[in-house]
Write an enzyme that holds these catalytic residues in place. Structure first.
Site, PDB file in Angstrom:
ATOM      1  CB  VAL A  99     -19.820 -16.728 -40.859  1.00 54.16           C
ATOM      2  CG1 VAL A  99     -19.329 -18.072 -40.362  1.00 54.16           C
ATOM      3  CG2 VAL A  99     -19.759 -16.656 -42.388  1.00 54.16           C
ATOM      4  CG  HIS A 115     -19.157 -23.082 -39.228  1.00 54.65           C
ATOM      5  ND1 HIS A 115     -19.827 -23.562 -40.327  1.00 54.65           N
ATOM      6  CD2 HIS A 115     -18.780 -24.175 -38.530  1.00 54.65           C
ATOM      7  CE1 HIS A 115     -19.853 -24.888 -40.289  1.00 54.65           C
ATOM      8  NE2 HIS A 115     -19.221 -25.284 -39.208  1.00 54.65           N
ATOM      9  CB  CYS A 123      -5.371 -10.094 -31.063  1.00 56.45           C
ATOM     10  SG  CYS A 123      -3.593  -9.785 -31.076  1.00 56.45           S
TER      11      CYS A 123
HETATM   12 ZN   LIG Z   1      -3.473  -7.908 -29.644  1.00 55.89          ZN
END
Ligand SMILES: [Zn+2]
Length: 242
Positions: A99, A115, A123
């Site tokens: 990652v 991953h 968000c």
């Molecule tokens: Zn947002």
């Protein structure tokens, strides 16, 4: 040790894991120090994301800071150079469990990060444009908020109890169906999905090679060959780009 001969292969799948990034000084999840797993497990439950966000950002924020200052090593550069040499002659799929974004920073193209990435956030509000992962190099002191909708952001990391990113996984599975050479580099090879990838490659009739510092923890009937050593030392020669 001789370079592998690639001219006979047309559909190559390479899976990389923590062993490839070890020489860049990044902690491995399981490695000898062992501490990271203990720290990650309690904050990485995909069923409790909102509740765990403060602790999650403490840990992943620190790991993000570490990835930002880390540099790709000879293993990343060898893979990137090898891709450039062979990309016109063979279909190469590079899939990583790491990652840290270091393959991309070494200029590998089309890296599939199954991953996720420490260098992206997204968000939590599923209808927000920022629900699509975006590059984010900020290391926040507290839970960061979305600049569009104000909801909380999370690291774009595949947590436990979460499915792997579908698009990337489909791409890998398609490539494995016609795979004639499969390399697993710096990964234990025994944990899903890597254990499933080698099995698919084996079923497709591919040559399968396990390249790692230590032997497989559990012998796998699907790996035909094993090459032991450090990725950053082996790969330049094995890939013929030293
Ligand atoms: Zn947002």
């Amino acid at each position: 040790m001789n370079p592998l001969q690639f001219q006979n292969y047309h559909q190559i799948v390479v899976l990389t894991g923590a062993g490839v990034s070890a020489a860049s000084g990044l902690p491995t999840f399981r490695g000898p120090s062992g501490g990271l797993a203990q720290e990650l497990l309690p904050v990485s439950d995909g069923r409790r994301v909102r509740e765990l966000l403060p602790q999650m950002w403490q840990v992943y924020g620190r790991l993000r800071a570490g990835s930002i200052v880390a540099h790709p090593n000879a293993a990343h550069f060898a893979l990137a150079k090898w891709q450039q040499v062979w990309q016109d002659k063979a279909q190469i799929t590079l899939v990583t469990q790491n990652v840290d974004g270091l393959h991309t920073r070494a200029e590998s193209e089309g890296v599939i990060e199954i991953h996720g990435s420490l260098l992206r956030s997204r968000c939590l509000n599923p209808t927000c444009p920022n629900a699509t992962p975006f590059e984010d190099l900020a290391v926040p002191d507290e839970v960061p908020l979305c600049s569009i909708c104000g909801d909380a952001l999370r690291p774009d990391i595949t947590l436990f109890n979460e499915p792997l990113p579908l698009e990337g996984l489909h791409h890998v599975k398609r490539a494995l169906r016609f795979c004639d050479l499969f390399l697993a580099i710096g990964t234990s090879g025994t944990v899903a999905p890597s254990s499933e990838f080698v099995r698919s490659a084996f079923d497709a009739g591919a040559r399968t090679i396990f390249i790692n510092l230590t032997p497989l923890e559990i012998a796998s009937p699907y790996f035909g060959e094993t090459i032991l050593g450090r990725a950053e030392e082996l790969l330049p020669t094995l890939l013929g780009v030293s």
